[in-house]
Design a protein around this motif. Structure first.
Motif, PDB file in Angstrom:
ATOM      1  N   CYS A  44       8.746  54.357  33.201  1.00 14.50           N
ATOM      2  CA  CYS A  44      10.026  54.332  33.919  1.00 14.50           C
ATOM      3  C   CYS A  44       9.796  54.502  35.420  1.00 14.50           C
ATOM      4  N   VAL A  53      15.475  54.261  39.952  1.00 13.61           N
ATOM      5  CA  VAL A  53      16.265  53.240  40.645  1.00 13.61           C
ATOM      6  C   VAL A  53      17.177  53.887  41.671  1.00 13.61           C
ATOM      7  N   ASN A  93      14.613  52.547  35.460  1.00 11.46           N
ATOM      8  CA  ASN A  93      14.346  51.280  34.793  1.00 11.46           C
ATOM      9  C   ASN A  93      13.150  51.482  33.861  1.00 11.46           C
ATOM     10  N   ASN A  94      13.358  51.252  32.530  1.00  9.34           N
ATOM     11  CA  ASN A  94      12.272  51.473  31.572  1.00  9.34           C
ATOM     12  C   ASN A  94      11.662  50.133  31.160  1.00  9.34           C
ATOM     13  N   SER A  95      10.375  50.179  30.849  1.00  7.10           N
ATOM     14  CA  SER A  95       9.634  48.968  30.540  1.00  7.10           C
ATOM     15  C   SER A  95       9.915  48.432  29.147  1.00  7.10           C
ATOM     16  N   ASN A 144      13.590  46.901  29.815  1.00 11.58           N
ATOM     17  CA  ASN A 144      13.697  46.274  31.133  1.00 11.58           C
ATOM     18  C   ASN A 144      15.141  46.291  31.635  1.00 11.58           C
ATOM     19  N   SER A 145      15.780  47.457  31.437  1.00  7.95           N
ATOM     20  CA  SER A 145      17.168  47.630  31.873  1.00  7.95           C
ATOM     21  C   SER A 145      17.330  49.024  32.455  1.00  7.95           C
ATOM     22  N   VAL A 146      18.422  49.227  33.162  1.00  9.18           N
ATOM     23  CA  VAL A 146      18.695  50.512  33.802  1.00  9.18           C
ATOM     24  C   VAL A 146      19.319  51.468  32.789  1.00  9.18           C
TER      25      VAL A 146
END
Length: 258
Positions: free
Chosen positions: A55, A58, A91-93, A96-98
């Motif tokens: 993460c 953001v 933002n997590n891998s 791929n969203s907030v």
């Protein structure tokens, strides 16, 4: 014919206490397994379902909304105070969203709108200072650096965790100690029952041996009495006549004597 041998199957006081101790440990193991499984095992399994991900921060926001918390100042002293809300979006891998970052599962359940719930103090300013320190940590020290977070797509796709409240060690303790108590109680009961069974069997063999010795002693005395009576009742039975003896009449015997 020999009668039936009777042995006592009653447990002694020490054996009775051992069996009661074993049964108590068995009951405690079963109850603790259910209690720990309900209170700790289920949350631990749910926590372990969260997958680790990378993460990055953001944004860090601090809205004007205030939330209440409950503090304690003694055994019968409780009250409420206020703390500001801190929201950390990352933002997590994995997705791929907030998502909104939370400290752990407990704080997520306690306040799903905020990222951090400070230790509740009576003074609102102390709660505010604690939240500001946490905000400063994420804005200055972490900033845009990648860190490990935990993400569960099925349960909460819009939230991620910074730490897990439970790990595999909690799962081990929830299963290990109830099973140890259950196995120890079972072992105590089995050893006590086996020891008593062996003692009863040894007692039965000892009584059977004594009865055999008594019966054999009585039979030996009876045989000796029969032998003695047979030898003394006919003292002249061993006398025999000569092989070529000729019978002589009494009158001829008298004439020859004259």
């Amino acid at each position: 014919m020999m009668g039936k041998i009777r042995v006592s199957y009653e447990y002694s006081e020490a054996e009775d206490k051992s069996i009661r101790l074993g049964l108590f440990l068995i009951v405690c193991g079963i109850l603790s397994l259910f209690i720990l499984g309900f209170c700790w095992l289920s949350p631990t399994l749910q926590s372990l379902q969260s997958k680790p991900a990378n993460c990055t921060v953001v944004s860090v926001l601090r809205p004007e909304e205030m939330f209440e918390c409950v503090f304690t100042c003694g055994t019968d002293c409780k009250g409420t105070s206020l703390y500001p809300c801190l929201q950390i979006f990352v933002n997590n891998s994995e997705s791929n969203s907030v998502a909104l970052l939370h400290f752990d599962e407990q704080q997520l359940v306690l306040n799903p709108k905020c990222s951090y719930v400070p230790p509740c103090e009576r003074d609102n300013q102390k709660n505010r200072d604690s939240v500001l320190k946490w905000e400063d940590y994420w804005t200055t020290e972490i900033s845009s650096q990648a860190f490990t977070c935990f993400f569960n797509q099925q349960r909460r796709p819009d939230d991620v965790l910074w730490r897990r409240s439970h790990d595999s060690s909690v799962l081990l303790h929830c299963v290990l100690w109830p099973m140890v108590s259950l196995l120890l109680g079972t072992l105590i009961v089995l050893l006590t029952v086996c020891a008593r069974s062996l003692a009863v069997r040894a007692e039965a063999l000892q009584k059977r041996k004594c009865s055999y010795e008594a019966v054999s002693g009585t039979s030996e005395h009876g045989n000796k009495a029969v032998v003695v009576t047979g030898t003394t009742s006919h003292p002249t039975a061993s006398r025999t006549l000569p092989l070529f003896a000729v019978p002589v009449r009494r009158r001829d015997r008298e004439q020859s004597s004259e």
